[in-house]
Scaffold this motif. Structure first.
Motif, mmCIF file in Angstrom:
data_model
loop_
_atom_site.group_PDB
_atom_site.id
_atom_site.type_symbol
_atom_site.label_atom_id
_atom_site.label_comp_id
_atom_site.label_asym_id
_atom_site.label_seq_id
_atom_site.Cartn_x
_atom_site.Cartn_y
_atom_site.Cartn_z
ATOM 1 N N VAL A 292 33.821 37.254 45.190
ATOM 2 C CA VAL A 292 33.583 35.709 44.617
ATOM 3 C C VAL A 292 34.843 35.250 44.081
ATOM 4 C CG1 VAL A 292 32.136 34.291 43.211
ATOM 5 C CG2 VAL A 292 31.016 35.959 44.719
ATOM 6 N N ALA A 293 35.213 36.127 43.014
ATOM 7 C CA ALA A 293 36.348 35.971 42.130
ATOM 8 C C ALA A 293 37.605 35.403 43.011
ATOM 9 C CB ALA A 293 36.809 36.833 41.399
ATOM 10 N N GLY A 294 37.891 36.339 43.954
ATOM 11 C CA GLY A 294 39.043 35.937 44.819
ATOM 12 C C GLY A 294 38.760 34.841 45.900
ATOM 13 N N ALA A 295 37.706 34.636 46.205
ATOM 14 C CA ALA A 295 37.384 33.428 47.221
ATOM 15 C C ALA A 295 37.606 32.129 46.163
ATOM 16 C CB ALA A 295 35.842 33.605 47.562
ATOM 17 N N LEU A 296 36.864 32.226 45.071
ATOM 18 C CA LEU A 296 37.048 31.099 44.021
ATOM 19 C C LEU A 296 38.628 30.671 43.771
ATOM 20 C CD1 LEU A 296 35.788 28.963 42.332
ATOM 21 C CD2 LEU A 296 36.188 30.575 40.355
ATOM 22 N N ILE A 297 39.434 31.600 43.616
ATOM 23 C CA ILE A 297 40.867 31.396 43.509
ATOM 24 C C ILE A 297 41.541 30.867 44.802
ATOM 25 C CG2 ILE A 297 42.992 32.430 43.022
ATOM 26 C CD1 ILE A 297 41.327 31.890 40.347
ATOM 27 N N LEU B 38 40.625 27.214 45.233
ATOM 28 C CA LEU B 38 41.609 26.648 44.498
ATOM 29 C C LEU B 38 42.957 26.262 45.041
ATOM 30 C CD1 LEU B 38 40.398 27.747 40.717
ATOM 31 C CD2 LEU B 38 39.814 25.590 41.890
ATOM 32 N N CYS B 39 43.615 27.393 45.548
ATOM 33 C CA CYS B 39 45.103 27.467 46.112
ATOM 34 C C CYS B 39 44.836 26.671 47.367
ATOM 35 C CB CYS B 39 45.358 29.005 46.348
ATOM 36 S SG CYS B 39 45.672 29.715 44.628
ATOM 37 N N GLY B 40 43.783 26.457 47.969
ATOM 38 C CA GLY B 40 43.548 25.645 49.425
ATOM 39 C C GLY B 40 43.975 24.267 49.249
ATOM 40 N N VAL C 293 46.803 36.742 50.704
ATOM 41 C CA VAL C 293 47.422 37.559 49.633
ATOM 42 C C VAL C 293 46.805 37.477 48.355
ATOM 43 C CG1 VAL C 293 49.492 38.302 48.661
ATOM 44 C CG2 VAL C 293 49.486 38.115 51.000
ATOM 45 N N ILE C 294 46.606 36.165 48.043
ATOM 46 C CA ILE C 294 46.192 35.828 46.756
ATOM 47 C C ILE C 294 44.762 36.381 46.431
ATOM 48 C CG2 ILE C 294 45.444 34.100 45.068
ATOM 49 C CD1 ILE C 294 48.054 32.384 45.975
ATOM 50 N N LEU C 295 44.054 36.092 47.582
ATOM 51 C CA LEU C 295 42.651 36.564 47.632
ATOM 52 C C LEU C 295 42.396 38.042 47.505
ATOM 53 C CD1 LEU C 295 39.579 35.322 49.107
ATOM 54 C CD2 LEU C 295 40.369 37.326 50.483
ATOM 55 N N LEU C 296 43.118 38.616 48.355
ATOM 56 C CA LEU C 296 43.269 40.105 48.056
ATOM 57 C C LEU C 296 43.568 40.702 46.651
ATOM 58 C CD1 LEU C 296 44.414 41.037 51.832
ATOM 59 C CD2 LEU C 296 42.451 41.046 50.806
ATOM 60 N N GLY D 270 41.112 39.698 44.058
ATOM 61 C CA GLY D 270 39.851 40.320 44.368
ATOM 62 C C GLY D 270 39.935 42.047 43.844
ATOM 63 N N GLY D 271 41.109 42.494 44.297
ATOM 64 C CA GLY D 271 41.426 43.940 43.926
ATOM 65 C C GLY D 271 41.553 44.055 42.257
ATOM 66 N N ALA D 272 42.274 43.003 41.746
ATOM 67 C CA ALA D 272 42.370 43.130 40.274
ATOM 68 C C ALA D 272 41.163 43.041 39.650
ATOM 69 C CB ALA D 272 43.383 42.088 39.816
ATOM 70 N N THR D 273 40.353 42.259 40.162
ATOM 71 C CA THR D 273 38.825 41.933 39.485
ATOM 72 C C THR D 273 38.006 43.121 39.679
ATOM 73 O OG1 THR D 273 38.905 39.771 39.926
ATOM 74 C CG2 THR D 273 36.505 40.512 39.414
ATOM 75 N N TYR D 274 38.137 43.836 40.866
ATOM 76 C CA TYR D 274 37.499 45.186 41.153
ATOM 77 C C TYR D 274 37.733 46.365 40.146
ATOM 78 C CZ TYR D 274 35.120 49.015 43.248
ATOM 79 O OH TYR D 274 34.522 50.279 43.478
ATOM 80 N N GLY D 275 39.141 46.373 40.298
ATOM 81 C CA GLY D 275 39.989 47.236 39.304
ATOM 82 C C GLY D 275 39.376 47.202 37.839
ATOM 83 N N LEU D 276 39.591 45.871 37.269
ATOM 84 C CA LEU D 276 39.184 45.524 35.670
ATOM 85 C C LEU D 276 37.866 45.862 35.503
ATOM 86 C CD1 LEU D 276 40.303 44.632 33.105
ATOM 87 C CD2 LEU D 276 39.529 42.278 34.022
ATOM 88 N N VAL D 277 36.959 45.639 36.521
ATOM 89 C CA VAL D 277 35.386 45.548 36.291
ATOM 90 C C VAL D 277 34.987 47.197 36.254
ATOM 91 C CG1 VAL D 277 32.857 45.241 37.279
ATOM 92 C CG2 VAL D 277 34.756 43.340 37.040
ATOM 93 N N THR D 278 35.742 47.834 37.258
ATOM 94 C CA THR D 278 35.244 49.315 37.205
ATOM 95 C C THR D 278 35.857 50.041 36.077
ATOM 96 O OG1 THR D 278 35.571 49.074 39.854
ATOM 97 C CG2 THR D 278 35.813 51.526 38.606
ATOM 98 N N LEU D 279 37.077 49.628 35.513
ATOM 99 C CA LEU D 279 37.802 50.420 34.560
ATOM 100 C C LEU D 279 36.902 50.291 33.141
ATOM 101 C CD1 LEU D 279 40.068 51.665 33.099
ATOM 102 C CD2 LEU D 279 41.108 49.481 32.971
ATOM 103 N N LEU D 280 36.352 48.911 32.999
ATOM 104 C CA LEU D 280 35.517 48.396 31.965
ATOM 105 C C LEU D 280 34.134 49.091 31.976
ATOM 106 C CD1 LEU D 280 36.379 44.598 31.392
ATOM 107 C CD2 LEU D 280 37.071 46.545 30.166
ATOM 108 N N HIS D 281 33.635 49.301 33.189
ATOM 109 C CA HIS D 281 32.290 50.083 33.205
ATOM 110 C C HIS D 281 32.416 51.540 32.884
ATOM 111 C CE1 HIS D 281 28.515 51.261 34.775
ATOM 112 N NE2 HIS D 281 29.105 52.207 35.729
#
Length: 65
Positions: A23-28, A31-33, A44-47, A50-61
Motif C-alpha cells: 500500500v505504501a509503495g503503491a501510494l508513492i 503520486l509519481c504517476g 523502481v520507486i514502488l519496489l 515497499g521494500g523499505a517500508t517492510y524492512g522498517l516495520v519488521t525491524l521495529l516489530h
C-alpha cells in the motif's frame, strides 16, 4: 484474549507487513504517476518504497520484543 494471543490485525503477521508495504509503495507510485517519470522509474520507486517500508516495520516489530 491473553498476552500470548495477538490480534490478527497486528503487524506481527508477515502478511500484514507485506500488505502495508504494498500500500505504501503503491501510494508513492501513484503520486509519481502524475509526473513525467518513465514507467520503469515508477516501478523502481514502488519496489524501493515497499521494500523499505517492510524492512522498517519488521525491524521495529522485532525491537519491541
Amino acid at each position: 484474549m491473553n498476552e500470548q494471543q495477538e490480534s490478527r490485525w497486528s503487524l506481527s503477521h508477515t502478511g500484514n507487513r507485506v500488505l502495508l508495504a504494498v500500500v505504501a509503495g503503491a501510494l508513492i507510485a501513484c503520486l509519481c504517476g502524475g509526473t513525467d517519470l518513465p514507467l520503469a522509474i515508477q516501478l523502481v520507486i514502488l519496489l524501493v518504497v515497499g521494500g523499505a517500508t517492510y524492512g522498517l516495520v519488521t525491524l521495529l516489530h522485532r525491537s519491541r520484543r
